[in-house]
Design an enzyme around this catalytic site. Sequence first.
Site, PDB file in Angstrom:
ATOM      1  N   LYS A 219       0.841  -1.212   0.000  1.00  0.00           N
ATOM      2  CA  LYS A 219       0.000   0.000   0.000  1.00  0.00           C
ATOM      3  C   LYS A 219       0.864   1.246   0.000  1.00  0.00           C
ATOM      4  CE  LYS A 219       0.869   1.339   4.437  1.00  0.00           C
ATOM      5  NZ  LYS A 219       1.615   2.513   4.832  1.00  0.00           N
TER       6      LYS A 219
ATOM      7  N   ASP B 188      -2.330  -1.934   9.882  1.00  0.00           N
ATOM      8  CA  ASP B 188      -2.462  -1.936   8.418  1.00  0.00           C
ATOM      9  C   ASP B 188      -3.004  -3.258   7.866  1.00  0.00           C
ATOM     10  OD1 ASP B 188      -1.489   0.635   8.192  1.00  0.00           O
ATOM     11  OD2 ASP B 188       0.564   0.008   7.752  1.00  0.00           O
TER      12      ASP B 188
HETATM   13  O1  C5P Z   1      -0.392  -1.560  14.642  1.00  0.00           O
HETATM   14  P1  C5P Z   1       1.040  -1.851  14.421  1.00  0.00           P
HETATM   15  O2  C5P Z   1       1.539  -2.999  15.256  1.00  0.00           O
HETATM   16  O3  C5P Z   1       1.399  -2.031  12.980  1.00  0.00           O
HETATM   17  O4  C5P Z   1       1.821  -0.563  14.901  1.00  0.00           O
HETATM   18  C1  C5P Z   1       3.211  -0.583  15.111  1.00  0.00           C
HETATM   19  C2  C5P Z   1       3.597   0.622  15.952  1.00  0.00           C
HETATM   20  O5  C5P Z   1       3.413   1.828  15.202  1.00  0.00           O
HETATM   21  C3  C5P Z   1       2.772   0.811  17.198  1.00  0.00           C
HETATM   22  O6  C5P Z   1       3.276   0.062  18.268  1.00  0.00           O
HETATM   23  C4  C5P Z   1       2.907   2.297  17.431  1.00  0.00           C
HETATM   24  O7  C5P Z   1       4.164   2.597  18.018  1.00  0.00           O
HETATM   25  C5  C5P Z   1       2.934   2.852  16.025  1.00  0.00           C
HETATM   26  N1  C5P Z   1       1.596   3.280  15.563  1.00  0.00           N
HETATM   27  C6  C5P Z   1       1.040   4.415  16.115  1.00  0.00           C
HETATM   28  N2  C5P Z   1      -0.202   4.826  15.688  1.00  0.00           N
HETATM   29  C7  C5P Z   1      -0.864   4.150  14.734  1.00  0.00           C
HETATM   30  C8  C5P Z   1      -0.314   2.983  14.157  1.00  0.00           C
HETATM   31  C9  C5P Z   1       0.930   2.578  14.597  1.00  0.00           C
HETATM   32  O8  C5P Z   1       1.629   5.067  16.979  1.00  0.00           O
HETATM   33  N3  C5P Z   1      -2.051   4.581  14.328  1.00  0.00           N
END
Ligand code: C5P
Length: 305
Positions: free
Chosen positions: A9, A144
Amino acid sequence: MLTARAHAKVNLHLGVDDVREDGYHELVSVFQSLSIMDTLSMRLLDGEESAMTVEGQYAEGVPVDCSNLAWRAVDAVAAHMGISCPAFELNLIKGIPAAGGMAGGSADAAAALLLANRALTDAGLGFALSEKTLFSLAADLGSDVPFTLLGGTALGLGRGEVLSPMLSRGQFRWAIITNASGLSTPAVFRKIDALRAAGRGVDPHMDASAVAAALIAGDVYALAAALHNDLQPAALSLRPDLRKILDTGEAAGALRGIVSGSGPTCAFLCEDDDVAGEVIAQVTADNRGTRGLLAQGPAPGASLF
Ligand code: C5P
């Protein structure tokens, strides 16, 4: 052996609000999936240990154990069906750059959710999970993952997991420039907080209407002007080398270059494939360690072959 594919993406708009109490940031994201994809195959094994292999252009550094998001996705489906630890084999062909801000790991998890749902039900081990349940498991795996499951073009709210499909006319052409070393997504989000705390950060851009209007019109020039990523200053602060990549790509004829998501991949929107090819040639010649990929979007969501 069952096989599925899932796409990368790009965020056409990424507005990032202040950090929430749970550590995530509230987002307004316009996701569009790209033709660049990973291919994942799976089969169940009889009473053996699970195993994973990875090959392809971007295989380096991808974990092949239970820390891989695709492996965790299979475990999540099995647990939800009440099956304890089925043994399986996963074979991943990596076409999406890893740790690049293109949701490569998330795409693998989305493909794995579909594969596990089919493999475990075909084997008579459980009942098929509904689409709603798959999307809920996807959101638990990562912000994502739901979008890579859905594909196309979508508005993402919350931490990116609350999705509404958006209209997008035509196909857009991109030159994608990847880097030898990745960027950590949490580090980029922490950097935006630090920049804001120091009074040097960008204000949150939570209005994606300019991108939405350009997509409805199918107008590549309006889209180029509207592209926006609140994480870009943070990514550039951590990786100043990306500035030169963006400048070289725009000088080579791209309508606009942006950092993709948390980076360090840079995405250049171009008028056509010829310009995109020229952008790739010039950027990779001028910036050591970069590689280029032609891409177009939107592309579909994760699907079984
Ligand atoms: O959701 P995911 O595990 O992919 O996110 C990885 C990291 O990215 C989270 O632990 C956070 O530190 C950051 N993140 C965030 N806000 C979001 C998505 C991700 O701060 N909306």
